[in-house]
Write a protein that holds these residues in place. Sequence first.
Motif, short mmCIF file in Angstrom:
data_model
loop_
_atom_site.label_atom_id
_atom_site.label_comp_id
_atom_site.label_asym_id
_atom_site.label_seq_id
_atom_site.Cartn_x
_atom_site.Cartn_y
_atom_site.Cartn_z
N PHE A 76 53.84 47.51 88.53
CA PHE A 76 52.56 46.67 87.97
C PHE A 76 51.26 48.07 87.10
O PHE A 76 51.39 48.04 86.24
CB PHE A 76 51.74 45.65 88.49
N GLY A 77 50.72 48.54 88.46
CA GLY A 77 50.00 50.18 88.29
C GLY A 77 50.62 50.99 86.98
O GLY A 77 50.58 51.41 86.77
N GLU A 78 51.89 50.95 87.21
CA GLU A 78 52.40 52.06 86.72
C GLU A 78 52.90 51.18 84.94
O GLU A 78 52.21 52.63 83.96
CB GLU A 78 54.10 52.39 86.61
N ALA A 79 53.14 50.01 84.66
CA ALA A 79 53.19 50.20 83.19
C ALA A 79 51.79 49.83 82.45
O ALA A 79 51.78 50.17 81.59
CB ALA A 79 53.76 48.05 83.30
N VAL A 80 50.78 49.40 83.53
CA VAL A 80 49.57 49.01 82.63
C VAL A 80 49.26 51.02 82.52
O VAL A 80 48.31 51.31 82.06
CB VAL A 80 48.37 49.49 83.98
N ALA A 81 49.58 51.53 83.47
CA ALA A 81 48.85 53.62 83.26
C ALA A 81 50.23 53.67 81.35
O ALA A 81 49.01 54.44 81.12
CB ALA A 81 49.05 53.85 84.64
N GLU A 82 51.29 53.40 81.68
CA GLU A 82 52.12 54.30 80.54
C GLU A 82 50.90 53.19 79.28
O GLU A 82 51.58 53.73 78.32
CB GLU A 82 53.41 53.42 80.51
N VAL A 83 51.30 51.79 79.27
CA VAL A 83 50.08 51.48 77.98
C VAL A 83 48.72 52.47 77.94
O VAL A 83 48.83 53.09 76.35
CB VAL A 83 49.87 49.93 78.11
N LEU A 84 48.38 53.01 78.63
CA LEU A 84 46.52 53.25 78.01
C LEU A 84 47.56 54.55 78.31
O LEU A 84 46.62 55.61 77.22
CB LEU A 84 46.06 53.77 79.84
#
Length: 955
Positions: A76-84
């Motif tokens: 989950f955290g990796e996905a949010v980081a990729e979006v940002l």
Amino acid sequence: MSITDSRPAHHTVTAIVVSHDGTRWLGETLSALLAQTRPVDRVVAADNGSRDGGADLLARTLGPNAVLTLPRSTGFGEAVAEVLKRLEPAGGVEWIWLLHDDCAPAPDALLELLRAAEADPGAAVLGPKLRDWLDRRLLLEVGVTVDRTGRRDTGLEDREFDQGQYDGVRDVLAVSTAGMLIRRDVWDEVGGLDPFLRIFRDDLDLCWRVRNAGYRVRNVTRAVAWHAEAAARRRRRITVSGAHPRRLDRRNAIFVVLANLPLRPLLWALPRNIAGSVLRALLFLLAKQPANALDEIVALGSVLAHPGRLLRARRARAAGRARNHGAVDRLLTPPGAGYRRLVDRARSYLAGGPVDSAGRHHAAAARGGEDGEELLTDDAGATRRVFGNPGVLLFAALLAVTLVAERRLLGGGLLGGGALVPVTGGAQDLWRLYTEGHHPAGLGSDAWAPPYVAVLAALSSVLLGKTWLAVSALLLGCVPLAGVSAYAASRWIVPGRWRRIWLASCYALLPVATGTVAAGRLGTAVVFVLLPVYAALATVVLSGARRRARRAAWGLGLLLAAGTAFAPVVYPLTLLLGALAALAFPRRGVGGSVAIVFGVPVAVLLPWLVQLAGDPGRILLEAGLHRPELVDPALPAESLLLLSPGGPGMPPLWVTGGLIAACLAALLMRRDRMVIAIGWGVALFGVLVAVLVSRTSVTAPGGDGEAPAWPGVPLAFAALGMLVVAALTAGRIAEFRAAGGARRAAALGVVAVAFSTPLLAAGMWAVRGVDGPISAGARDALPASVKAASRDGERTLLLRSRGGGLTFTVLSGRLPLIGESDIPSPDGPREAVGVAVAGLASGRGGDDARVLAAHGVRFVVVAAPVGPEISRALDSQPALARMSLSRELGVWRLTQPVASPPAAEGDPWHARWLWAQALLVLVALVLAAPGSRTGGAADGVPQDAPGTEREPVAR
């Protein structure tokens, strides 16, 4: 991917939706997001390799340019980081709104979150109140905290409904990433979600770092979101890690705590986590959940095996950790909350409440304060639950009566007298007595120590080695303990709270109980407390589901072994009743369960039972001394019919008249004929056995001659049968009272008579006190002069005048321990010493003194009263020299050399059997422990439905 601002404002909100096999919830989540009264400024989604069409649904709803597709193993955290990484910062104060694919916010959720942000500029993270997706009244979170062992705590009751009880904006340690609103600059400052924590506890770690950076984390209850917790409830497969979810969660829990605590708290938290994990693993093994036990140990090992990773994480979190620890520490779960949760779970299990395989808890826990960083606890609610429980109130009332009645026993000094050997020594002494192959006490013996010594040793060990405390709790506390036991056990048998209170109070205050305390009968006291539990477990064995019946059978077998160890007559009584019950209620599998019940005591007590079979009359005796003055040799039949076993401490016979009248009234009922017949059958069986026991004399193990047996245990069986009959038919009496007229008057009369029994019994006992030979100032039978002059291995012959004759006891330089009096002496030495004692008492010369010297006896002590005949006879012996003489005590010493006792030889068979016995008890405990089909949760989160397991963290 290019996304432009739709409406520049002071507050800009970017919503990020992360999806992974969540199509069944995703549509509602997106609809709720797009229906916000305060619209988001831009919406971006990341799909982590969904195989159920989630990416297509996102693209159709948000547009293909607003969806980022990532590998299936992305966290989950990796996905949010990729979006940002792909989003340029927006204007104004930008907020990131994180949403799971199974989290649907209420229409005004974002509006309320932003209002709270405007009201408190120091708040950098805000979270909504989370409710259950299916039952939308059910609360899931209003913020979370954690203790120093990583146990996640929502502070909510089990299945607690939202009634506005937590409304407001409050500081909390953390909020879930499901609906979390966080300032983007703060996200960048603290580094976002830790990629090492790919799932579980990443939200806790992020919020902890935010607080250490000097910002506030708040829960806004006006903002509501509904969360399905799909991953936690195993409604979809977790693919971000190869580890088992429970193992992963526990690892992350330990890691987050150890990474974020300052050094001094860390030094305490580290050994506490190690000890806690070992203990939890042992508990999982006892609960027959080896996979969970393995997860617990592997999770701890995976943290400790990589100290470099932990050190790097601590360095990354060093800024502000010590400076802001005080504020964070006030939001951690207080140390006592874990113990309260454990007590609540134990109470729920003992009361038959739901303790599911997820290990749900019912304790009130910590919550953040309304204004400022104050930790509030719901101790008032826990207090109301505890002291509002009828069982607790009943225990308190019986305890108060007991303290008044036993007022003269509550002082200092040795507790002893009657059947109770003065309580000396500690747990270590009892363990040594039970495990040694040769007992040097008395004349020496190679016989097995009675197994109740091991039970007392185990209880004494739990009570910090205090044997006197263990004996006092069992004997002096048998009345309140029996009341609570009867109240809790009758839950499976008798409906209605007041009926159970009446049954328990009547049972606890029976003449058997008051006589047990007065005469110091430890064996009957233990059986008296266990007997209601026997009845409850037997009901489960005979009528419960097969798996539950088997667990109950193993538990009943262990408890029956304990009761048999204290009073062997329990086993044949229950064996006969159990055989009749199995024949009367034939069900598939009942025979096997009954075999377990009666096979466990035989297997556990086998060597001692073989020893007991050599002298079958001892089955009627119980733990302790067996003195004729403690039993009424001519007990009238009316006493037995009124449940009075005779001896010291008996109330007047009319005290139990109300109970007998209530039980006889049950015979007039036309309903429940089978129940009445069974109850009265047990009662009559108990009375019949009591009659036989009261007319039987048995040779005591110590060889002190014939000792009459006491009928207390069979009368307890009879009383319990009567009470169950009366309590079960009490509903019919209520119908008579509602009918009016003569029936109403008769019903009220029966109720008044029935309630007279516990009230009269309590009043009489409190006023008269404990009237018996037991006392708190038992005298040491060995004079100080003897103790000072005796050497190691030298024995003392103690003579007492009793019943017109003379009895003797051989002591080994100290008072005997509990259990030593029940170890039979060898026939040869006992008879030889007996003949020598008779010769000394008669004034006959010869080899009597040499016989005593050959058996290591150096001193002869005559206890009060010292008659002139015995003193003259001993003075006439040339081999005896008088040391002191009074009416209270006489002491003589042998003048000739005394032989040393033979050295004890090791007995490897004895030691091997002790290990086998311990293994048998452990196996029975494991099989009796409550298990689960799917394994327990690592934390206190309830299951969603039978057969569906939830992980201990909301995601």
